[in-house]
Design a protein around this motif. Structure first.
Motif, mmCIF file in Angstrom:
data_model
loop_
_atom_site.group_PDB
_atom_site.id
_atom_site.type_symbol
_atom_site.label_atom_id
_atom_site.label_comp_id
_atom_site.label_asym_id
_atom_site.label_seq_id
_atom_site.Cartn_x
_atom_site.Cartn_y
_atom_site.Cartn_z
ATOM 1 N N GLY A 76 0.843 -1.204 0.000
ATOM 2 C CA GLY A 76 0.000 0.000 0.000
ATOM 3 C C GLY A 76 0.868 1.239 0.000
ATOM 4 N N PRO A 77 0.248 2.429 -0.027
ATOM 5 C CA PRO A 77 1.031 3.659 -0.120
ATOM 6 C C PRO A 77 1.869 3.939 1.130
ATOM 7 N N ALA A 78 3.022 4.558 0.893
ATOM 8 C CA ALA A 78 3.881 5.013 1.993
ATOM 9 C C ALA A 78 4.109 6.504 1.827
ATOM 10 N N ALA A 79 4.096 7.244 2.931
ATOM 11 C CA ALA A 79 4.301 8.695 2.878
ATOM 12 C C ALA A 79 5.542 9.064 3.662
ATOM 13 N N ILE A 80 6.343 9.967 3.079
ATOM 14 C CA ILE A 80 7.555 10.433 3.752
ATOM 15 C C ILE A 80 7.782 11.892 3.400
ATOM 16 N N PHE A 81 8.362 12.631 4.338
ATOM 17 C CA PHE A 81 8.651 14.058 4.154
ATOM 18 C C PHE A 81 10.151 14.237 3.947
ATOM 19 N N LEU A 82 10.513 15.172 3.063
ATOM 20 C CA LEU A 82 11.923 15.401 2.764
ATOM 21 C C LEU A 82 12.133 16.894 2.488
ATOM 22 N N VAL A 83 13.234 17.434 3.005
ATOM 23 C CA VAL A 83 13.574 18.822 2.690
ATOM 24 C C VAL A 83 14.696 18.793 1.655
ATOM 25 N N ASP A 84 14.427 19.350 0.473
ATOM 26 C CA ASP A 84 15.412 19.326 -0.612
ATOM 27 C C ASP A 84 15.070 20.419 -1.631
ATOM 28 N N GLY A 93 5.948 5.042 -7.571
ATOM 29 C CA GLY A 93 5.251 3.794 -7.270
ATOM 30 C C GLY A 93 4.345 4.020 -6.067
ATOM 31 N N HIS A 94 4.522 3.176 -5.040
ATOM 32 C CA HIS A 94 3.709 3.308 -3.839
ATOM 33 C C HIS A 94 4.196 4.407 -2.899
ATOM 34 N N VAL A 95 5.356 4.958 -3.177
ATOM 35 C CA VAL A 95 5.942 5.917 -2.226
ATOM 36 C C VAL A 95 5.606 7.354 -2.616
ATOM 37 N N LEU A 96 4.935 8.053 -1.687
ATOM 38 C CA LEU A 96 4.567 9.452 -1.904
ATOM 39 C C LEU A 96 5.540 10.312 -1.102
ATOM 40 N N ILE A 97 6.379 11.062 -1.829
ATOM 41 C CA ILE A 97 7.417 11.849 -1.162
ATOM 42 C C ILE A 97 7.001 13.313 -1.194
ATOM 43 N N LEU A 98 6.735 13.871 -0.003
ATOM 44 C CA LEU A 98 6.405 15.294 0.099
ATOM 45 C C LEU A 98 7.726 16.038 0.292
ATOM 46 N N ILE A 99 8.112 16.799 -0.732
ATOM 47 C CA ILE A 99 9.414 17.479 -0.704
ATOM 48 C C ILE A 99 9.183 18.981 -0.570
ATOM 49 N N ALA A 100 9.859 19.605 0.407
ATOM 50 C CA ALA A 100 9.675 21.039 0.648
ATOM 51 C C ALA A 100 11.012 21.764 0.579
ATOM 52 N N GLU A 101 10.925 23.071 0.353
ATOM 53 C CA GLU A 101 12.152 23.883 0.334
ATOM 54 C C GLU A 101 12.679 24.123 1.739
ATOM 55 N N ARG A 102 11.755 24.192 2.715
ATOM 56 C CA ARG A 102 12.188 24.459 4.089
ATOM 57 C C ARG A 102 11.632 23.396 5.028
ATOM 58 N N SER A 103 12.282 23.279 6.173
ATOM 59 C CA SER A 103 11.915 22.260 7.152
ATOM 60 C C SER A 103 10.562 22.555 7.801
ATOM 61 N N ALA A 104 9.948 21.512 8.350
ATOM 62 C CA ALA A 104 8.672 21.660 9.050
ATOM 63 C C ALA A 104 8.553 20.548 10.079
#
Ligand SMILES: [Zn+2]
Length: 494
Positions: free
Chosen positions: A325-333, A403-414
C-alpha cells in the motif's frame, strides 16, 4: 496594570548542519503578535486567555518561533533581541510574561534565554515580576533562575499543554501581583542527558515523575514544579537535566522539592535507554502488520530536534521495497523541488534526492516519479496540542509519486508531528500502509490514535538516539550516559 507578554522560541541542535537566521523566526511585534496568538493553543494564547478575564491589560511585545536548527547568527540574534527590548521599554509594563524554549543558542551565546531574561530584568528593574514558561526540553541555567521570579515548564511530551502552561504562568503572575510577594525558586542540575525516544510523559519512566510534580502543584504545596529532561543534542557548557521548584514556603522547601524529584530522575536514568530497529526489519514488520498506517519514527532526522529533514536512511529502502500500500515520507530538498516544478504537474522526473544538507549522514538516492502536486507549502497545524492553529510556511513544495511511495518534498523544514502536514498535500495518513515521521516522540499525540504499530528505526543523523556517537567536546564531563561511571552531585541525597 500593564503586563507585557512575549514569546521567542527555538530549540537548538549544535550538531546540525543548518544555522538559524532572523527570518526563520517569522517575528511579529506589537498588535501583530496578539493577532497571531489570540485564541490559539500556544503559551501566548494561554497568557491572553487568563489576562482577558482580569482588569490588567496585556501588552503584546513580540511573537517569534523557529524550527530547531544550529546556533543563530549573532547579528540576527542581536537584531531580534534589540527589537524585543525596544518593545518591552515602550510597553511601560509592571510585569512580564515570557514564553521561551529554554534550549536556544547563538554564536557566542550558549544561553539565549538567560541573555534575554537579564536584558528584560534590566528594563523592568528588580521589583517587577517576570514569569518564564519553558519547553520540557529546556536546559536550565543559573542565569535563567537568577533573572526570573518563577519558571514553569510543560508537563507533557508529546507537548500538548502549551496553552495550559501559558495559563499556569499567567495565573502564577496574577497571584504574585495580588499578594505583593514573590515565591521561592530553587533548581537542581544533574550530570545527565537522556534519550527523547523514551521520555514520553503518558507512560514509561517519565510518567511517575511528572505525576509527582503535578500532585505537588494540585495540593498547593508548590506554585510550579517542572522536570526538564533537556534535549541531548547540544554541546554546551552548563548542559544537563534539571528540576525547578517554585513554592511559597521559603528557599529550603523549594530546594528539598527540586532535589527530591532530581534524585528520582537520577535513579531512573537507565530506564530511558531505547531500542532501535534496522530499516529492513522495520519494513518487513510493517508488511506483516494487518492494515495501516504503520508509523516509522526516523528520529535521527527529526526536524523538531534540529535535523535538516533530508535523510535518505529510510527513503533509500522504501523506494526499493515491495509495498502492499502507499507510503508517505517528508523530505527537505530545495533543488529537488525546483526540478519537479520545472517539469510540471503530471511529468515524470528522474533525479537524485536527499542528503541536501547533511552529506555526512546521508547520500542522495536516485528516484523516478510523477509530479503529483505543487503547492506554496503553507498549512495550518490542526492536531490539538502543538502550535495548534499556527501556520507553517515550508516554501514551495511538491508531492512526487514513486510507485507506492509518496514523497512530500519542501524547500524548508517543518514539524512532522501533525498528520496535517501530509493531509494538506493530498495524502491522508489514515489510508497509508506506512507513514515515516521525523520525530522521536512528539508524533505520538496525533499518530498513536490512528497507528496500527509504531516502530523506532535506526538510521544515522544529528539527532540520533545513539548519544555516544556524537562528537561532544564542550559538554561538562563526566555526564551520563557518555561516561558510564558518572556520579550524582555530592550533596544530592538519593
Ligand atoms: Zn520539547
Amino acid at each position: 496594570m500593564r503586563i507585557a507578554i512575549a514569546s521567542i522560541l527555538q530549540e537548538s541542535n549544535t550538531f546540525s548542519p543548518v544555522y538559524t537566521r532572523y527570518e526563520d523566526f517569522h517575528p511579529v511585534f506589537g498588535k501583530a503578535a496578539l493577532e497571531r496568538h489570540q485564541g490559539k493553543f500556544t503559551e501566548m494564547g494561554g497568557f491572553l486567555d487568563v489576562l482577558a478575564k482580569t482588569k490588567h491589560e496585556a501588552v503584546p511585545v513580540c511573537a517569534a518561533w523557529a524550527i530547531t536548527a544550529n546556533r543563530m547568527a549573532r547579528p540576527d540574534l542581536d537584531l531580534l533581541v534589540s527589537r524585543f527590548v525596544d518593545g518591552l521599554r515602550r510597553a511601560r509594563a509592571g510585569a512580564l510574561l515570557l514564553a521561551m524554549h529554554g534550549a536556544q543558542t547563538a554564536e557566542g551565546e550558549d544561553d539565549v534565554e538567560g541573555h534575554v531574561l537579564s536584558l528584560a530584568r534590566s528594563v523592568l528593574g528588580p521589583d517587577q515580576p517576570i514569569v518564564l514558561t519553558l519547553d520540557l526540553h529546556a536546559n536550565i541555567t543559573r542565569r535563567m533562575v537568577a533573572n526570573a521570579d518563577a519558571i514553569a515548564g510543560y508537563h507533557t511530551y508529546p507537548h500538548i499543554d502549551m496553552f495550559e502552561t501559558g495559563r499556569k504562568g499567567a495565573r502564577l503572575l496574577l497571584r504574585m501581583l495580588k499578594s505583593r510577594t514573590r515565591p521561592s525558586m530553587a533548581f537542581r542540575k544533574l550530570p545527565l542527558i537522556i534519550n527523547a525516544e523514551n521520555s514520553q510523559t503518558g507512560s514509561g519512566p517519565m510518567h511517575k515523575l511528572i505525576r509527582a510534580a503535578q500532585t505537588l502543584e494540585q495540593t498547593g504545596k508548590a506554585e510550579a514544579v517542572s522536570i526538564f529532561p533537556v534535549q541531548p543534542w547540544m554541546d554546551i557548557d552548563e548542559m544537563g537535566c534539571a528540576v525547578v521548584a517554585v513554592t511559597n514556603d521559603g528557599p529550603p522547601a523549594a530546594q528539598r522539592m527540586a532535589d527530591s524529584l532530581a534524585a528520582r530522575l537520577w535513579k531512573s536514568r537507565r530506564d530511558f535507554e531505547v531500542k532501535l530497529v534496522s530499516v529492513p526489519e522495520a519494513l518487513a514488520a510493517a508488511e506483516k502488520t494487518e492494515g495501516g498506517p504503520v508509523v516509522l519514527s526516523e528520529s535521527s532526522d527529526s526536524t523538531g530536534s534540529g535535523s535538516p529533514g533530508d535523510s535518505t536512511g529510510v527513503l533509500r529502502h522504501l523506494v526499493k521495497a515491495k509495498l502492499s500500500g502507499p507510503a508517505a515520507i517528508f523530505l527537505v530538498d530545495p533543488p529537488a523541488v525546483a526540478k519537479a516544478i520545472q517539469a510540471g504537474i503530471g511529468a515524470t522526473v528522474r533525479m537524485s534526492i536527499g542528503g541536501a544538507f547533511d552529506r555526512k549522514h546521508s547520500k542522495p538516492v536516485a528516484v523516478s516519479g510523477r509530479v503529483r502536486l505543487i503547492s506554496d507549502g503553507r498549512w495550518t497545524a490542526r492536531a490539538r496540542g502543538y502550535n495548534t492553529g499556527i501556520v507553517t510556511e515550508m516554501g514551495r513544495s511538491v508531492v512526487l509519486e514513486c510507485g507506492h511511495v509518496l514523497i512530500l518534498i519542501a524547500e524548508r523544514s517543518a514539524m512532522t508531528v501533525d498528520p496535517e502536514l501530509f493531509r494538506s498535500h493530498g495524502i491522508d495518513p489514515v489510508y497509508c500502509k506506512i507513514v515515516v515521521v521525523k520525530s522521536p516522540n512528539g508524533f505520538r499525540a496525533a499518530y498513536e490514535p490512528i497507528a496500527k504499530a509504531i516502530i523506532m528505526v535506526d538510521t544515522p543523523g544529528v539527532s540520533t538516539a545513539n548519544l555516544r556517537s556524537l562528537p561532544f567536546k564542550r559538554i561538562p564531563r563526566p555526564i551520563y550516559p557518555l561516561d558510564a561511571g558518572t556520579a550524582p552531585p555530592g550533596d544530592l541525597r538519593l
